[in-house]
Design an enzyme around this catalytic site. Structure first.
Site, PDB file in Angstrom:
ATOM      1  CG  ASP A 164     -10.112 -12.688  23.571  1.00  0.00           C
ATOM      2  OD1 ASP A 164     -10.223 -11.508  23.935  1.00  0.00           O
ATOM      3  OD2 ASP A 164     -10.822 -13.609  24.022  1.00  0.00           O
ATOM      4  CG  LEU A 245     -19.206 -11.372  29.426  1.00  0.00           C
ATOM      5  CD1 LEU A 245     -20.121 -12.139  30.361  1.00  0.00           C
ATOM      6  CD2 LEU A 245     -19.497  -9.885  29.498  1.00  0.00           C
ATOM      7  NE  ARG A 246     -10.501 -15.498  27.778  1.00  0.00           N
ATOM      8  CZ  ARG A 246     -11.010 -16.150  26.742  1.00  0.00           C
ATOM      9  NH1 ARG A 246     -11.137 -15.547  25.571  1.00  0.00           N
ATOM     10  NH2 ARG A 246     -11.388 -17.402  26.854  1.00  0.00           N
ATOM     11  CB  ALA A 247     -12.218  -7.494  27.873  1.00  0.00           C
ATOM     12  CB  VAL A 250      -8.555  -9.906  31.884  1.00  0.00           C
ATOM     13  CG1 VAL A 250      -7.102  -9.456  31.946  1.00  0.00           C
ATOM     14  CG2 VAL A 250      -8.625 -11.359  31.436  1.00  0.00           C
TER      15      VAL A 250
END
Length: 360
Positions: A164, A245-247, A250
């Site tokens: 991830d 919330l990384r997606a 990015v």
């Protein structure tokens, strides 16, 4: 390395049938803070060729390969023991992360790398800084590089917590189109027969890529996102049932890098759509499966909390000899886990003849 013996690099502009991979690599080159690119695919799909070709387009042209057997000290750096012993002074000996600054750090079979090294790689790739704290010494240095990890899924997968953290992912497949295969083979044979002559035919295209990357890096900070773009990113990530919330972060950065690469005036939902698959490929979950898992976790949490509350509010268990226990057992009430005494068998044994004092 001496230029006379340096291995010729296959031109980035000459890659065939690798448009998604080329786009992901260019975006990571424009914004190294994306967290790198994970390339998954079978052997012989030009993973390392594309990664090495990208390094040639970067300002320093630095290419660093991290071997699987590398130690943590070799990767992040350590104290120079020789200097400490000789001069009694503290000196930092840089590792591969320092060497890869402004270049490409390539890790083949990243899924076989120890988790501790993968963590260190991803921390430095996302933050652009490598910090080493050990033996009472703290040292930091710039480590802005394009992290490219490749893996063959037949040899094992990365842990979800690690996969991830890669910003983008591209999955390569074997090509079964005859015309495309023939074109790839002809191109590779031409390069192998005359590398310098082959490269000369792509000089202008290669220079155009260099200029585009440089201009995109300069324009990156001037591009912003409006509410429409934010809403579209949120909708895509929610529909993919991603963790955290990384997606979202990015995807926004990747869309901005694509807009900068194309010298667009603003980031649009079209840019988001074109980078979404690379962002979500390794983060996407089935919504029904995820919902069922969340329900099970919630029920387990509520049951555990209920058991804890019941234990705290329960009266102390009465002793076996108390009248309450006897009356409760007779009335069929709960005995709080108490078991009545059971008869035990008694076996007769022969008498023991004592020994004389002299034999003791």
């Amino acid at each position: 390395m001496n230029a006379a013996v340096q291995r010729p690099v296959f031109p980035f502009a000459a890659l065939i049938g690798q448009a998604p991979l080329q786009q992901a690599l260019l975006l990571a080159a424009i914004d190294p803070g994306l967290g790198g690119v994970l390339v998954s695919g079978p052997r012989g799909t030009a993973k390392s060729t594309a990664a090495r070709a990208l390094a040639e387009l970067l300002p320093e042209g630095q290419w660093v390969n991290l071997p699987l057997g590398a130690s943590e000290d070799r990767l992040i750096g350590t104290l120079d023991i020789e200097t400490v012993l000789r001069d009694r002074s503290v000196r930092f000996s840089p590792g591969l992360l320092a060497k890869a600054h402004r270049g490409v750090l390539y890790v083949d079979e990243v899924n076989l790398l120890p988790d501790a090294l993968v963590d260190a790689l991803l921390d430095a790739a996302a933050g652009g800084v490598n910090t080493v704290e050990r033996d009472g010494v703290s040292h930091s240095h710039d480590a802005s590089f394009v992290l490219i990890g490749t893996m063959n899924p037949e040899e094992g997968e990365l842990r979800p917590q690690l996969i991830d953290r890669f910003g983008l992912m591209v999955e390569l497949r074997n090509c079964f189109e005859a015309q495309v295969r023939q074109q790839i083979v002809k191109t590779r044979l031409a390069f192998d027969l005359d590398p310098q002559g082959f490269r000369a035919g792509y000089t202008r295209q290669q220079e155009a890529y260099v200029q585009r990357i440089r201009a995109a890096r300069e324009a990156l900070a001037q591009l912003d996102f409006d509410d429409t773009v934010h809403a579209h990113v949120s909708a895509l990530c929610i529909d993919a049932a991603v963790d955290g919330l990384r997606a979202d972060l990015v995807m926004l950065r990747a869309a901005r890098a694509l807009a900068a690469l194309e010298q667009a005036a603003a980031v649009t939902t079209e840019h988001v759509e074109r980078v979404a698959e690379a962002v979500l490929m390794h983060r996407r979950h089935d919504r029904e499966t995820r919902a069922e898992g969340d329900v099970r976790e919630g029920e387990a949490s509520r049951q555990a909390a209920g058991n804890e509350d019941a234990a705290l509010s329960s009266p102390p268990s009465p002793s076996p000899s108390s009248p309450d226990t006897a009356s409760g057992a007779a009335a069929g009430d709960s005995d709080w886990g108490y078991l009545p005494p059971q008869p035990a068998g008694v076996a007769q044994i022969k008498g023991v003849i004592p020994l004389n004092a002299k034999k003791r």
